[in-house]
Design an enzyme around this catalytic site. Structure first.
Site, short mmCIF file in Angstrom:
data_model
loop_
_atom_site.label_atom_id
_atom_site.label_comp_id
_atom_site.label_asym_id
_atom_site.label_seq_id
_atom_site.Cartn_x
_atom_site.Cartn_y
_atom_site.Cartn_z
N ASN A 249 37.15 43.07 14.41
CA ASN A 249 39.23 43.57 14.52
C ASN A 249 38.73 45.61 14.53
O ASN A 249 39.69 45.88 15.65
CB ASN A 249 40.60 43.66 13.07
CG ASN A 249 41.23 42.50 13.07
OD1 ASN A 249 40.71 41.63 14.82
ND2 ASN A 249 40.76 41.32 12.62
N ASN B 289 38.46 35.98 18.10
CA ASN B 289 36.57 36.15 17.69
C ASN B 289 36.14 35.26 18.63
O ASN B 289 35.24 35.62 17.65
CB ASN B 289 38.05 34.88 16.13
CG ASN B 289 38.09 35.84 15.14
OD1 ASN B 289 38.42 37.15 15.11
ND2 ASN B 289 38.94 35.05 14.82
N ASP C 126 44.48 34.38 9.87
CA ASP C 126 43.38 33.70 8.89
C ASP C 126 43.69 32.86 7.87
O ASP C 126 43.48 32.27 7.43
CB ASP C 126 42.65 34.59 9.00
CG ASP C 126 42.38 35.81 9.61
OD1 ASP C 126 42.18 36.71 9.79
OD2 ASP C 126 42.07 35.55 11.00
O1 RIB Z 1 42.61 36.01 17.48
C1 RIB Z 1 43.29 35.89 16.31
C2 RIB Z 1 41.97 36.61 15.37
O2 RIB Z 1 41.62 37.79 15.48
C3 RIB Z 1 42.38 36.61 13.91
O3 RIB Z 1 41.38 36.33 12.95
C4 RIB Z 1 42.11 38.11 13.92
O4 RIB Z 1 42.13 38.88 12.29
C5 RIB Z 1 41.72 38.67 14.35
O5 RIB Z 1 40.04 38.77 13.98
CA CA Z 2 40.07 38.01 11.63
#
Ligand code: RIB
Ligand code: CA
Length: 333
Positions: free
Chosen positions: A41, A169, A243
């Site tokens: 992030n 992610n 999450d």
């Molecule tokens: O797409 C959502 C994911 O990406 C979550 O884990 C959010 O924290 C980002 O890391």
């Molecule tokens: Ca995350």
């Protein structure tokens, strides 16, 4: 009382990662062995500080090592999500000085150390890009047999959120995702398909905030910022709390419906790079069903045979929010 699940939480806080940490730190069904941090992030410098601040705010992490890991993806150029999580990666609340310090070990080394010294009863819970987990698997392949299960937030068998095809992610480090999805260990994948049904609407935020303890108030402060960016970008009436669905599954697996699927990561596509290609209908369950040139091109990569993951296909959102509320209530009224 069932034995708590021992976990390593690998994360990129991140507002929703922060809520997941606060749940894991207090719930008796979970024994938090370590928090390992990865770039995602935001940059690793920021996600590491955020993890320290949240673990400190929990008041439950004095004996939980928090360590920083990989600062960039294995192959692709780095992407971050400041548009969603802000410049700090956890905009909104202000934190005092953390009362814990970063563990000096690199997250990959810490993960390997904990896994090798375990009885093979550790669940790895990644809620960010899979760079740390993939590097640990490549650095020390023996850890694979020590991982009881991987319960991750990421991917989608339907729409992406960072491109039309890919979820953040996975998109942030597709090659790492490929390594994890071909490691042979049991995987539970909490994808956008269900996390988008777990939206922190104003009523949900008010319910948790009404508990009044510092962690519940922190939840509300984080959600207020997270709600604003998610509304601006996606038009949501409340931010999907991605999450914490991993922790809710560990606490009560019945709150999520899963389906065995073969999941493969697109590494060559221009438009679909980083997509979790989920074989929802089992079309390619047997290796000989892979026809055409693709089988030749793909042959340089390990490819899973049959279903390699339990993919979440539905969630009982009311039950999920009860779990979140009940967990934050454990911090006291
Ligand atoms: O797409 C959502 C994911 O990406 C979550 O884990 C959010 O924290 C980002 O890391
Ligand atoms: Ca995350």
């Amino acid at each position: 009382m069932k034995k708590p699940v021992k976990i390593i939480h690998d994360c990129d806080p991140g507002h929703d990662d922060a809520v997941a940490i606060l749940m894991a730190a207090v719930h008796p069904s979970i024994e938090l062995k370590a928090v390992t941090v990865v770039a995602g992030n935001q940059t690793i410098e920021k996600t590491a500080v955020n993890a320290l601040n949240v673990c400190s705010a929990s008041g439950r992490c004095k004996n939980v090592p928090v360590s920083a890991g990989m600062s960039r993806p294995i192959v692709r150029r780095q992407v971050t999500a400041g548009d969603i999580h802000g410049v700090s990666g956890l905009d909104g609340p202000s934190f005092g000085l953390p009362d814990i310090e970063l563990d000096p070990r690199h997250a990959v080394d810490l993960m390997i150390e904990i896994l090798l010294s375990s009885d093979g009863d550790i669940t790895v819970v990644p809620t960010g890009p899979l760079t740390n987990v993939a590097m640990a698997l490549r650095r020390e392949p023996r850890i694979a047999e020590k991982i009881e299960r991987i319960v991750l937030m990421g991917g989608a068998y339907q729409l992406g959120n960072v491109t039309p095809s890919a979820e953040f992610n996975m998109y942030a480090d597709p090659e790492a995702a490929h390594i994890v999805f071909t490691c042979g260990r049991p995987i539970v994948m909490m994808g956008l398909d269900v996390t988008r049904k777990a939206r922190a609407t104003p009523d949900v935020i008010a319910r948790v905030k009404s508990l009044g303890n510092p962690q519940a108030v922190l939840f509300a402060e984080m959600m207020e910022f997270f709600a604003k960016t998610q509304r601006e970008i996606y038009g949501w009436d409340g931010p999907p709390l991605h999450d914490p669905t991993t922790m809710a599954w560990l606490i009560d697996p019945g709150c999520v419906e899963t389906k065995p699927m073969r999941v493969e990561i697109e590494l060559r596509g221009e438009l679909a790079y980083g997509r979790t290609c989920c074989d929802f209908f089992g079309l390619e369950n047997s290796p000989d069903s892979r026809g055409g040139a693709m089988s030749g091109i793909q042959s340089v990569l390990d490819r899973p045979k049959g279903a390699n993951a339990l993919v979440a296909v539905d969630i009982d959102a009311a039950r999920f929010w009860d779990i979140v509320y009940e967990t934050f209530a454990m911090y006291g009224k």
